[in-house]
Scaffold this motif. Structure first.
Motif, short mmCIF file in Angstrom:
data_model
loop_
_atom_site.label_atom_id
_atom_site.label_comp_id
_atom_site.label_asym_id
_atom_site.label_seq_id
_atom_site.Cartn_x
_atom_site.Cartn_y
_atom_site.Cartn_z
N MET A 1 0.84 -1.20 0.00
CA MET A 1 0.00 0.00 0.00
C MET A 1 0.88 1.24 0.00
O MET A 1 1.97 1.27 0.56
N CYS A 98 -13.38 1.86 2.78
CA CYS A 98 -12.25 0.94 2.68
C CYS A 98 -12.13 0.10 3.94
O CYS A 98 -12.46 0.55 5.04
N ALA A 99 -11.62 -1.10 3.79
CA ALA A 99 -11.44 -1.98 4.94
C ALA A 99 -10.38 -1.43 5.88
O ALA A 99 -10.50 -1.58 7.10
N HIS A 100 -9.34 -0.77 5.34
CA HIS A 100 -8.29 -0.29 6.24
C HIS A 100 -8.73 0.92 7.05
O HIS A 100 -8.09 1.27 8.04
N GLN A 103 -10.03 -0.83 10.13
CA GLN A 103 -9.22 -1.98 10.52
C GLN A 103 -9.20 -2.12 12.05
O GLN A 103 -8.97 -1.16 12.78
N ARG A 128 -16.55 -7.04 5.48
CA ARG A 128 -15.13 -6.67 5.48
C ARG A 128 -14.42 -7.51 4.42
O ARG A 128 -14.45 -8.74 4.45
N TRP A 131 -8.79 -7.70 2.62
CA TRP A 131 -7.63 -6.83 2.48
C TRP A 131 -6.47 -7.27 3.37
O TRP A 131 -5.31 -7.24 2.96
N GLY A 137 -2.89 -4.39 -1.51
CA GLY A 137 -4.04 -3.52 -1.32
C GLY A 137 -5.32 -3.99 -1.96
O GLY A 137 -6.32 -3.27 -1.94
N ASP A 140 -9.74 -4.22 -0.59
CA ASP A 140 -9.83 -3.19 0.46
C ASP A 140 -11.23 -2.57 0.45
O ASP A 140 -11.42 -1.42 0.03
N SER A 221 -9.08 8.06 1.84
CA SER A 221 -9.33 6.62 1.75
C SER A 221 -10.81 6.32 1.95
O SER A 221 -11.44 6.79 2.90
N THR A 238 -8.29 4.08 -2.48
CA THR A 238 -7.75 3.12 -1.52
C THR A 238 -6.37 3.48 -1.00
O THR A 238 -5.96 2.97 0.04
#
Length: 682
Positions: A1, A98-100, A103, A128, A131, A137, A140, A221, A238
């Motif tokens: 990433m 985004c998943a991050h 997180q 989720r 990712w 990445g 995500d 993001s 992302t």
């Protein structure tokens, strides 16, 4: 990433989001909410902002779409790793991000960017993406579920652009929305695609920023990337990377001539829908209408079918020469969506998603699921580009594709060894996803082969996935092709190998010839396309010339499968086998019994009875299913009182499918597309 630790100067030129509909201009002090006009409907449609034309009528046009960003959200999380990101409403209760961004969190707070006076809304992470498990990445994606549904007067879901609407030779202008540090109200950034639109990791697209304005930065993001002309969403941001402003120390270390890097990454809509299936319902441009996409998505959500999604995809799209998805589909929906969004419409044919659903319906054991898939097929979805006669009439059910066994192949490669005249080198390895696994090799006497092969096969079969049938493939030299490997058994075995498992042989000489292998692939592609294959029995009292047989079998459009009345060892049948293999025959069958009958009275010939009975048993021949049918016939023979006297005793099948047995010449496991048939009018 990408690195998201860049710092930005406070006086950097930025572009603020437009004032949302229903609010005054903050620059003029008009911040109070104005009630809608009395004649506005109580429940406007999702994704269609309200705007009036000159006649006072509601006009859901592109201009209003550009102004309405009530779907834009800012997402914050608490705890030791507190983050801030962006998101967008995809329904009255769902937010895409985004998943991050979330997180390590189960809960988050959602702020409506266009409604600053609206209190934050609690949300739970409902979906989720993978990712964390992947590198680069990909995957995500996350979907949050709000604690309470939003009124359409408060916010409406975002509108999505048609699939692949962001790409092309003349890529449209794009804008991204996000919430960098210190800008809780949101900022927009003008971005463009990198020329060529290379897919990173098979799904991500690189973005670039140039000129003045706000580049992508931490806080973007999960934010939407939209078409600047219509405001329709084409993906989410992302990652971001900016080396232009990194502080005094970093600038001092940079020597002259080093250009600044101002990049980002976008996950397009078609990739998002793999991990958040509900997004697919809102994406125009799929192979079937949106209501059909939704119905199929709901059917596959609870589908419990013992079938490999990748194998089903290959069975449906392999005849078109389509490559595999960039990552292995984790479930049936991902395989179906890749067909719907990435596989183009074949000219003059129905879309392969019909084949996919038909095969799935035949594999389903649940009656409700089978009935639902059958109804979906019978709906007669109007596929674009289908020729006259291929689209079923209204109410006429669509025939499901013939069943194709999901094979779990094991390759047994046997070759003569230089260690001695009776020494052979054997290598046994399982085939997974078209790739040979770690082989187990040994050199031994020919008398030791049956015991070693059966012992090693038991270990390999025990490690196979339970969603398919084992297929044992013996790759043999041409002079050893008549060896009865299907009858190998040890003293402790209750029956021969070929009665317990599907056993076929392939010719090493043809596998070693790249031109012959390609012709075999072309034959298979045509036969899968037409679902056509027919036995071509060769009676022992009228053996044709090998050259004539070659010319009969050579054309790609010919679907004849020769059946020899005796073993192809010496004359007259060995030249016939050589001609059939050179002509690209996908399968050849024979019996191990040599004919010794005086053919003055052909009715007494055992091999003639073998040919006649085999033609009856395989009248509804499906080439993909041939190894299973031959195993059943061998089992019938062993089940009888005198197995050696059974008509199918000694039945041998030479069968080579390029999508099952990997080619030594091609690094990929996809057969090329067969040439389309010529019409009389051409």
């Amino acid at each position: 990433m990408f690195d998201e630790t860049a710092n930005y100067l406070p006086d950097q030129e930025v572009t603020h989001l437009p004032a949302p509909a229903g609010y005054g201009d903050p620059a003029r002090g008009e911040s109070s909410y104005r009630d809608p006009a009395p004649d506005v409907p109580e429940a406007p449609a999702y994704g269609v902002p309200l705007q009036r034309d000159r006649g006072g009528r509601l006009d859901p046009g592109a201009d209003s779409a550009r102004q309405d960003v009530s779907w834009l959200t800012r997402i914050t999380t608490e705890g030791p790793f507190a983050t801030t990101g962006a998101g967008l409403l995809i329904s009255d209760r769902r937010v895409l991000t985004c998943a991050h961004v979330v997180q390590g969190c189960v809960r988050a707070r959602v702020h409506l960017a266009a409604r600053p006076d609206h209190p934050p809304i609690g949300a739970t992470v409902a979906v989720r993406g993978p990712w964390v498990e992947r590198s680069g990445g990909t995957g995500d994606v996350a979907v949050l579920e709000l604690d309470a549904a939003l009124s359409p007067y408060t916010a409406t879901p975002a509108r999505f652009a048609p699939l692949h609407g962001w790409s092309g030779l003349h890529a449209p202008q794009l804008a991204a929305y996000g919430f960098p540090e210190g800008h809780d109200g949101g900022l927009s950034s003008e971005v463009r695609l990198t020329r060529g639109a290379l897919r990173i990791g098979g799904e991500l697209v690189q973005l670039e920023h140039e000129g003045t304005g706000m580049p992508l930065a931490p806080g973007f993001s999960g934010g939407p990337v939209v078409l600047a002309g219509t405001g329709e969403v084409v993906g989410i941001v992302t990652a971001a990377q900016d080396t232009l402003w990194r502080g005094v120390d970093d600038r001092a270390r940079r020597h002259g001539g080093v250009p600044a890097v101002r990049l980002g990454q976008m996950l397009p809509d078609e990739a998002i829908a793999r991990y958040a299936p509900e997004v697919a319902d809102r994406l125009p441009g799929a192979a079937v209408p949106a209501d059909a996409v939704r119905e199929l998505r709901l059917l596959l959500a609870d589908a419990d079918v013992a079938a490999d999604p990748l194998e089903l995809y290959r069975a449906a799209a392999g005849r078109l020469g389509c490559p595999d998805p960039p990552t292995r589909p984790r479930n049936l929906w991902e395989a179906a969506w890749y067909l719907l969004s990435e596989v183009p419409q074949p000219v003059g044919r129905l879309h392969p998603v019909l084949d996919f659903v038909g095969r799935l319906a035949e594999s389903a054991e649940d009656e409700r699921l089978r009935a639902g898939l059958s109804r979906w097929l019978a709906a007669g979805v109007p596929y674009a580009g289908a020729s006259r006669g291929t689209v079923p009439a209204p109410g006429e059910p669509v025939r499901a594709a013939p069943r194709r066994e999901c094979w779990r192949p094991i390759l047994v490669d046997i070759q003569p060894s230089g260690a001695g005249t009776r020494m052979f080198h054997v290598s046994i390895s399982a085939i997974r996803d078209g790739v040979l696994g770690e082989p187990h090799s040994r050199t031994m006497l020919s008398s030791m082969l049956p015991g070693f092969v059966r012992e090693r096969l038991e270990e390999e079969i025990g490690q196979l996935e339970p969603d398919g049938a084992e297929l044992i493939i013996f790759a043999l030299p041409r002079k050893w092709i008549t060896q009865p490997v299907h009858s190998w058994a040890r003293r402790k075995d209750f029956g021969p190998l070929g009665a317990d498992h599907a056993v076929v042989v392939v010719d090493q000489l043809r596998r070693a010839n790249a031109a012959d292998r390609r012709h075999l692939e072309m034959k298979w592609a045509r036969m899968r396309e037409d679902h056509s294959a027919a036995l071509y029995p060769i009676p022992c009292h009228a053996v044709p010339d090998s050259k004539r047989l070659y010319q009969r079998l050579r054309p790609v459009a010919r679907a004849d499968l020769p059946v020899l009345p005796g073993p192809p060892k010496g004359t007259p049948y060995e030249p016939l086998l050589a001609a059939a293999l050179k002509a690209g025959a996908p399968a050849v069958m024979w019996t191990q019994h040599t004919c010794t009958t005086d053919h003055t009275y052909v009715e007494t010939c055992r091999n003639r009875r073998f040919l006649d009975r085999l033609a009856v048993e395989l009248a509804d021949l499906q080439l993909d299913d041939l190894p299973r049918r031959v195993r059943e016939l061998r089992h019938q023979a062993e089940e009888g009182e005198d197995p050696g006297a059974h008509w199918s005793a000694g039945l041998v099948l030479l069968w080579e499918d390029p999508q099952v047995v990997p080619s030594p010449h091609r690094p990929y496991g996809v057969a090329p597309t067969a040439q389309p048939p010529r019409h009389p009018s051409d």
